[in-house]
Motif scaffolding. Structure first.
Motif, PDB file in Angstrom:
ATOM      1  N   UNK A 186     -19.233   5.511  -5.068  1.00  0.00           N
ATOM      2  CA  UNK A 186     -19.524   4.512  -4.032  1.00  0.00           C
ATOM      3  C   UNK A 186     -18.990   4.964  -2.663  1.00  0.00           C
ATOM      4  N   UNK A 187     -17.767   5.514  -2.647  1.00  0.00           N
ATOM      5  CA  UNK A 187     -17.180   5.982  -1.396  1.00  0.00           C
ATOM      6  C   UNK A 187     -17.975   7.147  -0.815  1.00  0.00           C
ATOM      7  N   UNK A 188     -18.411   8.051  -1.688  1.00  0.00           N
ATOM      8  CA  UNK A 188     -19.194   9.196  -1.213  1.00  0.00           C
ATOM      9  C   UNK A 188     -20.550   8.724  -0.677  1.00  0.00           C
ATOM     10  N   UNK A 189     -21.180   7.803  -1.382  1.00  0.00           N
ATOM     11  CA  UNK A 189     -22.479   7.276  -0.925  1.00  0.00           C
ATOM     12  C   UNK A 189     -22.313   6.543   0.411  1.00  0.00           C
ATOM     13  N   UNK A 190     -21.212   5.804   0.559  1.00  0.00           N
ATOM     14  CA  UNK A 190     -20.943   5.127   1.842  1.00  0.00           C
ATOM     15  C   UNK A 190     -20.850   6.145   2.972  1.00  0.00           C
ATOM     16  N   UNK A 191     -20.110   7.220   2.719  1.00  0.00           N
ATOM     17  CA  UNK A 191     -19.928   8.223   3.768  1.00  0.00           C
ATOM     18  C   UNK A 191     -21.286   8.846   4.134  1.00  0.00           C
ATOM     19  N   UNK A 192     -22.074   9.149   3.110  1.00  0.00           N
ATOM     20  CA  UNK A 192     -23.401   9.740   3.363  1.00  0.00           C
ATOM     21  C   UNK A 192     -24.270   8.811   4.196  1.00  0.00           C
ATOM     22  N   UNK A 193     -24.404   7.555   3.773  1.00  0.00           N
ATOM     23  CA  UNK A 193     -25.316   6.644   4.480  1.00  0.00           C
ATOM     24  C   UNK A 193     -24.760   6.252   5.849  1.00  0.00           C
ATOM     25  N   UNK A 194     -23.448   6.274   5.973  1.00  0.00           N
ATOM     26  CA  UNK A 194     -22.836   5.993   7.267  1.00  0.00           C
ATOM     27  C   UNK A 194     -23.218   7.061   8.292  1.00  0.00           C
TER      28      UNK A 194
ATOM     29  N   UNK B 156     -22.769  -1.229   3.664  1.00  0.00           N
ATOM     30  CA  UNK B 156     -22.917  -0.891   5.080  1.00  0.00           C
ATOM     31  C   UNK B 156     -23.628  -2.004   5.840  1.00  0.00           C
ATOM     32  N   UNK B 157     -24.554  -2.685   5.168  1.00  0.00           N
ATOM     33  CA  UNK B 157     -25.291  -3.771   5.835  1.00  0.00           C
ATOM     34  C   UNK B 157     -24.366  -4.927   6.195  1.00  0.00           C
ATOM     35  N   UNK B 158     -23.233  -5.063   5.480  1.00  0.00           N
ATOM     36  CA  UNK B 158     -22.371  -6.212   5.742  1.00  0.00           C
ATOM     37  C   UNK B 158     -21.205  -5.881   6.687  1.00  0.00           C
ATOM     38  N   UNK B 159     -21.207  -4.680   7.273  1.00  0.00           N
ATOM     39  CA  UNK B 159     -20.156  -4.338   8.237  1.00  0.00           C
ATOM     40  C   UNK B 159     -20.563  -4.888   9.610  1.00  0.00           C
TER      41      UNK B 159
END
Lengths: 197, 197
Positions: A186-194, B156-159
């Protein structure tokens, strides 16, 4: 094998193995002589599971309950998930299940026992997040739930179908030990999509 | 407000609030008189976050690092996730990232910093699961990763997009506190699909 080999192959110190034996987390070996016991591959598998649970933050008392459940495997595949989950530690067991959580399950069309421990855990976890300033709207919660359906399908696909005892071992271990795998992904996917969003 | 009201509104005992102040987890209040200090809503929000992190198993030393990160918010939205993640405790930091994990990211097309803490956590978590008899095949790992993409999109959508400081608070809290929400949903989804599958 002797306790020394059990220790070596599991990476668990002999003193710790003896502690697990005393605490009933590991069944006694077969006595050979007055002071020696012989252990086999089932002891090794059990020891590795105990170690992994304890390292994942499960207490010794909770791990003992899990081991007791493993010692009485279910008689049908249908009981399997229930048996495993009800044996595992569930946080917020004393929190009353919220109407929001009950109606979420109806919305999702999920059929779950009304006394499933995870209903309490979910209510408590949502409350804790909101109390700390993470709003978790009903829509967000529903989206998270839909995403976990895919995870649960993968979980169930990897449970062995032949032997109920080993299936139970797998479900118990997989439930606890895959959580940190998912958290890292989840953390890696967050970083990617961010970065790309 | 006085420390007594801060305690009452947060549900954290006065002695614990004082402990957090001494440990630098909470900034000092504004002095009013020799022995009294005045606190505001920012103290309350911070205190609730500290409490939630500690209850989620984050150590006091780790929580201090998180608070330090919150005190120097990033200058761009792009830095936000990195800043939050690198401040949060990541298990298995000393485990070398496996070639399997590196090539998984290439396969997935995820663009992630080569020194992301979650790469170590993922390697360690997969090793721990396998050591305990949960095979986690490369295909399974890839399926889990795809399922977490949807979770990360919801995250990310909820940030909030307006204020970087509050966005950072939200990301830090959400990263830690939504994990247990997802773990509970996963157990419920397992039970549902187990019964109907």
């Amino acid at each position: 094998m002797r306790i020394s080999e059990l220790s070596e192959r599991s990476g668990v110190a002999v003193a710790t193995v003896k502690y697990y034996l005393r605490e009933g987390l590991l069944p006694a070996g077969r006595s050979v002589g007055a002071t020696r016991a012989e252990y086999d591959e089932t002891h090794l598998a059990r020891l590795r599971l105990v170690r992994a649970l304890v390292e994942a933050g499960v207490s010794v008392a909770q791990a003992r309950r899990v081991m007791e459940a493993l010692d009485s495997p279910p008689t049908s595949r249908h009981d399997l998930l229930g048996k495993a989950q009800y044996a595992l530690p569930a946080p917020h067991a004393d929190v009353e299940v919220s109407p929001e959580v009950r109606s979420l399950l109806v919305d999702l069309g999920w059929s779950v026992s009304p006394d499933a421990p995870a209903l309490h855990s979910l209510t408590g976890a949502v409350e804790a997040a909101r109390a700390a300033g993470v709003p978790v709207s009903p829509t967000t919660l529903r989206s998270y739930a839909r995403a976990t359906e895919e995870i649960a399908r993968v979980d169930l696909a990897s449970v062995p179908t032949d032997d109920l005892a080993s299936a139970l071992h797998r479900v118990v271990a997989g439930t606890v030990l895959v959580d940190p795998v998912l958290a890292s992904l989840r953390r890696l996917a967050q970083e990617h999509f961010s970065g790309t969003g």
